[in-house]
Design a protein around this motif. Structure first.
Motif, short mmCIF file in Angstrom:
data_model
loop_
_atom_site.label_atom_id
_atom_site.label_comp_id
_atom_site.label_asym_id
_atom_site.label_seq_id
_atom_site.Cartn_x
_atom_site.Cartn_y
_atom_site.Cartn_z
N LEU A 1 1.92 -0.36 -3.08
CA LEU A 1 0.66 -1.08 -2.88
C LEU A 1 0.61 -2.42 -3.58
O LEU A 1 -0.27 -3.24 -3.31
CB LEU A 1 -0.51 -0.21 -3.37
CG LEU A 1 -0.75 1.09 -2.60
CD1 LEU A 1 -1.80 1.93 -3.32
CD2 LEU A 1 -1.19 0.79 -1.18
N THR A 2 1.52 -2.66 -4.50
CA THR A 2 1.52 -3.91 -5.27
C THR A 2 2.87 -4.59 -5.11
O THR A 2 3.82 -4.01 -4.58
CB THR A 2 1.24 -3.66 -6.75
OG1 THR A 2 2.25 -2.78 -7.28
CG2 THR A 2 -0.13 -3.01 -6.95
N GLU B 1 -4.90 -13.17 -10.64
CA GLU B 1 -4.66 -13.46 -9.23
C GLU B 1 -4.70 -14.97 -8.98
O GLU B 1 -3.87 -15.53 -8.26
CB GLU B 1 -5.71 -12.75 -8.38
CG GLU B 1 -5.60 -13.01 -6.89
CD GLU B 1 -6.76 -12.41 -6.12
OE1 GLU B 1 -6.81 -12.60 -4.89
OE2 GLU B 1 -7.64 -11.76 -6.74
N GLU C 1 -6.02 -5.15 -10.26
CA GLU C 1 -6.38 -6.15 -9.26
C GLU C 1 -6.80 -5.46 -7.97
O GLU C 1 -7.82 -5.81 -7.35
CB GLU C 1 -5.21 -7.09 -8.98
CG GLU C 1 -5.06 -8.22 -9.97
CD GLU C 1 -3.99 -9.21 -9.51
OE1 GLU C 1 -3.83 -9.39 -8.27
OE2 GLU C 1 -3.31 -9.79 -10.37
N LYS C 2 -6.02 -4.49 -7.53
CA LYS C 2 -6.33 -3.76 -6.30
C LYS C 2 -7.63 -2.98 -6.44
O LYS C 2 -8.47 -2.96 -5.53
CB LYS C 2 -5.18 -2.82 -5.95
CG LYS C 2 -3.91 -3.50 -5.49
CD LYS C 2 -4.12 -4.15 -4.13
CE LYS C 2 -2.85 -4.75 -3.59
NZ LYS C 2 -3.05 -5.40 -2.27
N GLU D 1 -10.89 -4.84 -5.99
CA GLU D 1 -11.30 -5.16 -4.63
C GLU D 1 -12.23 -4.10 -4.05
O GLU D 1 -12.96 -4.38 -3.10
CB GLU D 1 -10.06 -5.30 -3.73
CG GLU D 1 -9.15 -6.45 -4.13
CD GLU D 1 -7.85 -6.46 -3.34
OE1 GLU D 1 -7.71 -5.60 -2.44
OE2 GLU D 1 -6.98 -7.31 -3.63
N GLU E 1 -8.82 4.56 1.59
CA GLU E 1 -7.94 3.66 0.84
C GLU E 1 -8.54 3.33 -0.53
O GLU E 1 -7.82 3.28 -1.54
CB GLU E 1 -7.72 2.37 1.62
CG GLU E 1 -6.92 2.53 2.90
CD GLU E 1 -7.76 3.10 4.04
OE1 GLU E 1 -7.15 3.53 5.05
OE2 GLU E 1 -9.00 3.13 3.94
N LEU F 1 -7.04 4.34 -4.39
CA LEU F 1 -6.83 3.42 -5.50
C LEU F 1 -7.51 3.90 -6.76
O LEU F 1 -6.93 3.84 -7.86
CB LEU F 1 -7.37 2.03 -5.12
CG LEU F 1 -6.51 1.21 -4.16
CD1 LEU F 1 -7.27 -0.01 -3.66
CD2 LEU F 1 -5.20 0.78 -4.83
#
Length: 651
Positions: free
Chosen positions: A246-247, A572, A586-587, A590, A619, A623
């Motif tokens: 994912l990253t 970011e 970071e993810k 979101e 999703e 996370l």
């Protein structure tokens, strides 16, 4: 001789031993009930409120009374004087209730076990809060407890125990106290009385449901954090692999700007408040800079209080929800702060940045002298240190009760210059104080640069609002001075500027400006809607750069951020190589801006009371579950992948 013997008998125990044992136990328990009632009286403000709570939750009443009776029995049997044992119990109960009342007066949230981490700094905390006056109900509640002690004194012959009986009573009392001091014993007694010692609750709900004593006691015996289903090394290796999917790793960016990360005390856009009007813009500079910046709503975890508790989540990524209830996030075991590389270390580990913290007050609060070096900061500068920098300013170092923001920002510029001259870039985290409470009318010598229009408020209320108005105006003006200086500098610099929380702004009579404006029903957050919480637990932020290219095409854009999202947002923006941990954050930022015991805010700024109530996609849930697994492994578990989380994705 006969008369002397008779006199001694008259002063000795009265009645048969079995009756005195029963009365000893009953009197001690009644004192426990009295302490419970007095504390609830101070908390609820009315005797009918105490009665309502007792009738609704009799098990909570009995459990609380038992917790207070146990030390009375122990001390009573040790000293042989039940009334003497009741004195410290009553005094402690009153002190706790008073501290709880004051904390509610400061920020609208009850006393928590985590707050005891600041016990050594209680004097400084009280000084920062301003004048604190006990509630009217404190005095009759204290008088009631004194009356109970007096009754125990007058009836002491009926509860007197001697010799073997006293020793046996002491043994029984110590056994009961020992049972209550263990998690297993507490939960067993609680289960019998219908008290839930397992479910984690928002502090306001916990306090309202269980009362002060029991809410603190529940925090002391939390249910261990549940591990992810199937937790073992293979499970965590799968988590690591999924995070890598994912990253992605980043290349070293060409731009290496200075970073001025500024926590502006109690700063927010007060022009968004209804009813109040101003003959001028108190945020003239902030509003003008929004067109050149990334800016938006900033979601906090607190209202009116808790700056230190916000710094750790911002710089480290963990928040209070990741720790057991009652845990003070600023006073963890030192090893906890070194499990992950912190935000500053995403810059300093490359060797081209120096990280420093500057604070406009002294070094006594929130354990900063311990935590900041562990979070990767090379140097710490407090108010005395800043005043040794030979800063020349016509209006001096102090404004109101604290250091001027303008003076403080000059200190940050001095440190940035010194770091740059050493051949490195600066990552400076600054914490201002000029706009800190107390918001007393005389704080700025009754000065207010921008006239206030508030016809629905009394003169005394307007005086307090003017203090908030003047403090925010000064913070905005200092920001303008800082930006002007940076525009003239050749050193590329990014400024991250945000308000940590809104001010409490309590009015004469106990209301806040927010209750008077109809933004919330009462000071206690228990009956607030999620929208009211989300509104009042938010401030404003911006990210500005003296070189427009540092922001790319994001200048002038709007984006919600938060305590836990702003650091990842900066990473970011700057393209810094980040560890797996910060890449994951970071993810997560979101899809989740805020997650606390009180409320949850998704990536779009929509609030719910909890993650379970939020309308999250699969999703987003994945996370959050990945983050939960990583945190559990590092804080509670075997640390199977913690070292790897500090490496770039794919390593």
């Amino acid at each position: 001789m006969k008369q002397h013997t008779l006199s001694k008998k008259q002063k000795g125990p009265l009645g048969p031993l079995w009756l005195r044992c029963v009365l000893f136990a009953a009197a001690g328990f009644c004192m426990g009930l009295a302490v419970t009632g007095a504390m609830q009286w101070i908390s609820t403000g009315t005797l009918p409120g105490v009665a309502e709570w007792a009738l609704d939750y009799p098990g909570h009443l009995l459990m609380t009374a038992l917790l207070w009776a146990a030390p009375v029995w122990v001390l009573g049997s040790l000293t042989g004087r039940l009334w003497l044992a009741a004195l410290p119990a009553g005094a402690l109960g009153l002190i706790l209730a008073l501290v709880d009342y004051f904390k509610n007066a400061i920020n609208g949230t009850p006393l928590e076990l985590a707050d005891f981490g600041l016990a050594k700094q209680a004097g400084n905390v009280a000084g920062l809060a301003g004048d604190l006056t006990p509630p009217e109900d404190f005095y009759p509640a204290a008088a009631g407890l004194l009356l109970c002690v007096l009754l125990l004194l007058l009836t002491r012959r009926l509860t007197a125990l001697e010799g073997t009986a006293r020793g046996r009573c002491c043994l029984c009392s110590l056994t009961l106290a020992g049972i209550l001091l263990t998690g297993t014993g507490t939960r067993a007694v609680g289960s019998w009385l219908g008290v839930d010692f397992y479910t984690r609750m928002d502090p306001a709900e916990n306090h309202s449901l269980h009362g002060l004593t029991l809410s603190l006691w529940r925090d002391a015996f939390p249910q261990p954090k549940t591990p992810p289903e199937g937790y073992d090394e293979d499970f965590m290796r799968d988590v690591l692999e999924r995070i890598d999917q994912l990253t992605e790793a980043r290349q070293e960016p060409e731009a290496r700007p200075n970073i001025l990360f500024i926590l502006s005390e109690s700063f927010y856009d007060l022009t968004r408040l209804p009813v109040l009007q101003y003959e001028g813009d108190p945020l003239e500079n902030f509003h003008a800079l929004e067109a050149e910046s990334v800016s938006g709503t900033f979601h906090s975890h607190y209202l009116g209080y808790g700056t230190g508790y916000l710094e750790i989540p911002m710089l480290y990524g963990l928040n209070a929800l990741d720790l057991p209830p009652g845990t003070n996030i600023c006073f963890q075991d030192e090893a906890v702060y070194e499990r992950f590389d912190a935000l500053a270390e995403q810059f300093t580990k490359s060797g081209d940045y120096t990280a420093e913290m500057l604070h406009a007050y002294d070094n006594t609060l929130y354990n900063r002298t311990v935590t900041y070096p562990l979070l990767g900061f090379n140097n710490l500068y407090f108010s005395d240190d800043i005043q040794q920098m030979d800063i020349e300013r016509a209006d001096g170092a102090y404004g109101g009760f604290y250091m001027r923001d303008g003076y403080f920002f000059q200190g940050m510029l001095e440190r940035m210059k010194a770091v740059n001259e050493s051949g490195k870039r600066a990552f400076l985290f600054g914490i201002t104080m000029e706009n800190h409470q107390p918001f007393e009318p005389q704080k700025f010598n009754y000065e207010c640069q921008i006239p206030l229009v508030a016809p629905d408020f009394t003169p005394a209320q307007r005086d307090i609002i003017r203090v908030m108005l003047e403090g925010i105006t000064r913070a905005d003006q200092a920001l303008g001075e800082l930006v002007t200086a940076l525009r003239e500098s050749e050193e590329p610099t990014i400024v991250v500027f945000f308000g940590d929380h809104r001010p409490n702004l309590f009015m004469p009579g106990g209301d806040t400006v927010y209750t008077l404006l109809g933004l919330c029903p009462e000071n206690d957050t228990l009956n607030w809607t999620e929208e009211e919480i989300n509104d009042l637990y938010s401030t404003d932020y911006l990210i500005w750069a003296n070189d427009p290219e540092l922001l790319g095409d994001l200048a002038g854009s709007r984006r919600d951020s938060s305590i836990t999202a702003l650091g990842p947002q900066l990473l970011e923006l700057t393209g810094r190589p980040v560890s797996r941990y910060w890449a994951l954050l970071e993810k997560v930022g979101e899809v989740c801006l805020t997650q606390t015991d009180l409320y949850f805010v998704d990536g779009e700024g929509k609030a719910s009371f909890s993650r379970e109530e939020a309308d999250l996609s699969p999703e987003a849930l994945e996370l959050l579950e990945l983050r939960d697994a990583v945190v559990y492994d590092a804080v509670y578990g075997k640390r199977y992948i913690t070292e790897e989380m500090n490496l770039p994705p794919g390593t």
